[in-house]
Design a protein around this motif. Structure first.
Motif, mmCIF file in Angstrom:
data_model
loop_
_atom_site.group_PDB
_atom_site.id
_atom_site.type_symbol
_atom_site.label_atom_id
_atom_site.label_comp_id
_atom_site.label_asym_id
_atom_site.label_seq_id
_atom_site.Cartn_x
_atom_site.Cartn_y
_atom_site.Cartn_z
ATOM 1 N N ARG A 178 4.719 3.196 -5.230
ATOM 2 C CA ARG A 178 4.742 4.270 -3.874
ATOM 3 C C ARG A 178 5.115 3.609 -2.754
ATOM 4 O O ARG A 178 4.559 3.525 -1.686
ATOM 5 C CB ARG A 178 3.038 4.544 -3.920
ATOM 6 N N ALA A 181 5.317 5.719 0.384
ATOM 7 C CA ALA A 181 3.990 6.010 0.961
ATOM 8 C C ALA A 181 3.605 4.975 1.662
ATOM 9 O O ALA A 181 2.989 4.943 2.777
ATOM 10 C CB ALA A 181 3.126 6.384 -0.116
ATOM 11 N N THR A 229 0.911 12.288 2.619
ATOM 12 C CA THR A 229 0.322 11.660 1.203
ATOM 13 C C THR A 229 -0.833 10.934 1.599
ATOM 14 O O THR A 229 -1.100 10.326 2.787
ATOM 15 C CB THR A 229 1.578 10.982 0.554
#
Length: 290
Positions: A178, A181, A229
């Motif tokens: 990720r 993010a 997110t």
């Protein structure tokens, strides 16, 4: 793997020196006075306040020529546009290691779709003339891994290969699924922190102003809440749950610590202001779009 480290500041110099000393085929790209210094002396390294300076003869180049498998870009956020121009004809993959909240798309538009990786350096220090002063080796902090990842979160053969190459050179590295993010979360708290420290004249001065620390914390919470997110790593979500009365003293204690005082938070140069402005603009565009 033939490597190019693009950017000869603190992070790039440390990364290139470590790779070179481990036997990796690596070159360091520099310009101007920094290039001339590196040609004469190599990368000059010293631990914090130590008078002992050692020289690492990393090969240096002035242009991002073809023939490299990977370029690791370690410049500041506001310098990325200039780097992208120099990478327009680059044939290898490009790993961007710096503050960045704009996602991979603007990078891929120049470098090429599918050739960009994202990451964040796990090394730090300061420039003392042409000497890179870095933290002394520490068995605890040295285990902090440098996260790198594909923009879409996949675990690809090239990502696994890059992680292996860095680890073989002693650079603690992990694949972060990720990563995009992660970088946006980092920007959400690092922009208020960096701007507050810059305005105060450094982290120690900021620590003495509880109102400024409280305002900084509230901006962090606003930024994190506006992200499209959930925060990565997940513990950053706790910033919105732990009471201010607990967090403000903890933040002030951190700002007084040796780690904070010796970090980039003490850098009040125009380059720091320019980087924070660029990152803040990316974060603003991100949260408004969300």
């Amino acid at each position: 793997m033939k490597l190019l480290v693009h950017g000869a500041g603190v992070c790039g110099s440390l990364l290139a020196a470590q790779l070179h000393e481990a036997g990796a085929d690596v070159s360091l790209l520099a310009r101007g006075r920094r290039l001339e210094s590196l040609r004469r002396h190599g990368v000059r390294l010293a631990e914090e306040d130590s008078p002992v300076v050692r020289q690492v003869p990393v090969p240096v180049v002035e242009h991002a020529a073809d023939g490299y498998d990977l370029a690791a870009v370690t410049v500041r956020t506001h310098q990325v546009d200039a780097v992208l121009e120099s990478l327009a004809g680059f044939g290898g993959d490009v790993l961007f290691l710096h503050n960045w909240a704009a996602g991979a798309q603007p990078l891929e538009e120049v470098v090429g779709r599918g050739r960009v990786l994202l990451g964040f350096p796990a090394v730090g220090g300061t420039m003392d003339g042409d000497v890179v002063r870095h933290r002394a080796s520490n068995p605890v902090t040295d285990r902090v891994a440098m996260p790198i990842g594909e923009p879409d979160g996949r675990t690809t053969p090239r990502l696994e290969r890059i992680v292996r190459v860095f680890r073989a050179a002693g650079v603690t590295t992990k694949a972060e699924p990720r990563m995009d993010a992660w970088l946006k979360t980092h920007a959400a708290f690092s922009v208020p922190l960096g701007r507050a420290a810059y305005t105060a004249g450094g982290p120690a001065a900021l620590a003495e102003d509880s109102d400024a620390v409280r305002a900084m914390l509230r901006l962090m919470r606003q930024n994190l809440a506006a992200l499209p997110t959930p925060p990565v790593p997940r513990p950053f979500g706790a910033l919105d749950k732990v009471p201010e009365g607990v967090l403000v003293p903890l933040l002030r204690r951190f700002l007084r610590s040796r780690t904070a005082v010796r970090s980039g938070l003490s850098d009040t140069s125009p380059a720091t202001a320019a980087e924070l402005d660029r990152l803040a603009g990316q974060l603003r565009a991100l949260t408004q779009a969300g």
